[in-house]
Design a protein around this motif. Structure first.
Motif, short mmCIF file in Angstrom:
data_model
loop_
_atom_site.label_atom_id
_atom_site.label_comp_id
_atom_site.label_asym_id
_atom_site.label_seq_id
_atom_site.Cartn_x
_atom_site.Cartn_y
_atom_site.Cartn_z
N LEU A 79 -6.09 -0.59 5.26
CA LEU A 79 -4.45 -0.76 5.08
C LEU A 79 -4.23 -2.30 4.93
CD1 LEU A 79 -4.89 2.35 5.35
CD2 LEU A 79 -2.37 2.13 6.52
N THR A 80 -3.58 -2.76 4.27
CA THR A 80 -2.98 -4.29 3.92
C THR A 80 -1.64 -4.15 3.74
OG1 THR A 80 -3.58 -4.07 1.66
CG2 THR A 80 -5.41 -4.94 3.02
N VAL A 81 -1.05 -5.28 4.01
CA VAL A 81 0.74 -5.50 4.07
C VAL A 81 0.80 -6.84 4.05
CG1 VAL A 81 0.97 -5.57 6.71
CG2 VAL A 81 2.73 -4.80 4.95
N ARG A 82 1.76 -7.40 3.35
CA ARG A 82 2.26 -8.84 3.33
C ARG A 82 3.54 -8.61 3.18
NH1 ARG A 82 0.79 -13.65 2.31
NH2 ARG A 82 2.39 -14.98 1.07
N HIS A 83 4.21 -9.35 4.52
CA HIS A 83 5.75 -9.08 4.88
C HIS A 83 5.99 -10.79 5.33
CE1 HIS A 83 9.51 -8.21 6.42
NE2 HIS A 83 9.26 -8.45 7.48
N LEU A 122 1.63 6.89 8.98
CA LEU A 122 2.43 6.26 8.12
C LEU A 122 2.31 7.18 6.68
CD1 LEU A 122 1.53 2.36 7.92
CD2 LEU A 122 3.46 3.50 9.05
N LEU A 123 3.50 7.49 6.29
CA LEU A 123 3.38 8.31 4.88
C LEU A 123 3.51 7.43 3.79
CD1 LEU A 123 5.21 11.56 6.00
CD2 LEU A 123 2.47 11.00 5.93
N GLY A 124 2.64 7.28 2.96
CA GLY A 124 2.92 6.30 1.72
C GLY A 124 3.22 7.10 0.61
N ARG A 154 4.61 2.89 -1.39
CA ARG A 154 6.02 2.71 -0.72
C ARG A 154 6.12 3.65 0.55
NH1 ARG A 154 8.94 4.64 -4.70
NH2 ARG A 154 9.68 6.74 -3.44
N LEU A 155 6.60 3.00 1.62
CA LEU A 155 6.69 3.67 2.88
C LEU A 155 7.61 4.68 2.71
CD1 LEU A 155 5.51 3.74 5.97
CD2 LEU A 155 7.60 2.38 6.43
N SER A 156 7.31 6.01 2.92
CA SER A 156 8.15 7.12 2.91
C SER A 156 8.55 7.70 4.29
CB SER A 156 7.29 8.18 2.38
OG SER A 156 8.30 9.54 2.10
N SER A 192 1.50 -1.27 11.20
CA SER A 192 2.49 -0.30 11.24
C SER A 192 3.76 -1.12 11.25
CB SER A 192 2.41 0.57 12.29
OG SER A 192 3.50 1.70 12.27
N ARG A 193 4.15 -1.98 12.08
CA ARG A 193 5.20 -2.78 12.19
C ARG A 193 5.61 -3.53 10.97
NH1 ARG A 193 3.30 -4.36 17.25
NH2 ARG A 193 2.98 -6.54 16.50
N LEU A 194 4.57 -4.41 10.56
CA LEU A 194 4.80 -5.04 9.25
C LEU A 194 5.09 -4.02 8.02
CD1 LEU A 194 2.07 -7.81 9.57
CD2 LEU A 194 4.53 -7.98 9.93
N ALA A 195 4.54 -2.84 7.93
CA ALA A 195 4.55 -2.04 6.62
C ALA A 195 5.94 -1.30 6.95
CB ALA A 195 3.73 -0.82 6.70
N SER A 196 6.47 -1.28 8.02
CA SER A 196 7.93 -0.41 8.16
C SER A 196 8.77 -1.62 7.73
CB SER A 196 7.64 -0.15 9.57
OG SER A 196 9.29 0.40 9.98
N ALA A 197 8.54 -2.99 8.17
CA ALA A 197 9.62 -3.99 7.84
C ALA A 197 9.49 -4.07 6.23
CB ALA A 197 9.26 -5.07 8.66
N GLU A 198 8.26 -4.21 5.81
CA GLU A 198 8.29 -4.50 4.36
C GLU A 198 8.49 -3.40 3.53
OE1 GLU A 198 7.84 -6.62 0.79
OE2 GLU A 198 7.74 -7.25 3.03
#
Length: 182
Positions: free
Chosen positions: A23-27, A136-138, A123-125, A60-66
């Motif tokens: 899983l990857t994220v950019r925030h 995380l549900l996406g 998109r984070l659901s 998880s924290r970054l995905a939630s914020a982004e």
């Protein structure tokens, strides 16, 4: 059939095979990736994926914020990639991606790893703490697919999963399996 009573529940739960993904994220300019070995389709309509991460994880924290993230389903030859993104010794930020080829996802801006079997832009659901993990549900908004055999997690190890279709008794086409309507 073996008796389940003799084996600890922890060992038995590891007997569930699952695809390995990063899983990857950019925030706000911070880029992060992490390996997950619990990834599953949760719903067809809407198309939702579920991923379990260690509670309190950076991703998880970054995905939630982004509000969005990417899923890279790894191929059989990518076990070193899985181990790298599972290692706590890897550098933080975009430096952790220096040894892998990738390109940014147009929707999430998160890294899409070259050679992955599939890329899902999500998109984070929802985000739920469940036991010692966060789920995380996406909601899948875009998907790209490659070809090859998957990398699977089974029994605590990584395995190249050669997929061999099985013909049901009597031949013919096997119907799609759906959950029983409640």
């Amino acid at each position: 059939m073996r008796s389940a009573a003799k084996a600890p529940a922890r060992l038995l739960i590891d007997q569930l095979a699952a695809p390995v993904a990063v899983l990857t994220v950019r925030h706000q300019g911070r880029t992060h990736g992490t390996t997950v070995s619990t990834l599953t389709r949760v719903s067809h309509r809407p198309l939702l994926l579920g991923a379990a991460l260690r509670a309190g994880s950076v991703l998880s924290r970054l995905a939630s914020a982004e509000g969005r993230f990417a899923v890279n389903v790894l191929g059989a030859s990518q076990s070193s990639v899985a181990r790298w993104f599972a290692s706590s010794a890897r550098p933080d930020g975009v430096e952790q991606f220096a040894a892998v080829d990738w390109h940014p996802d147009p929707y999430t801006a998160a890294p899409l790893l070259d050679g992955a079997l599939a890329h899902y832009a999500c998109r984070l659901s929802a985000r739920h703490v469940v036991g010692d993990h966060e789920v995380l549900l996406g909601h899948v908004v875009r998907v790209d697919s490659g070809a090859g055999d998957p990398l699977l997690s089974y029994g605590g190890g990584l395995f190249a999963g050669a997929l061999h279709p099985r013909t049901p008794p009597g031949g013919g086409h096997r119907p799609h399996i759906e959950e029983e309507a409640g």
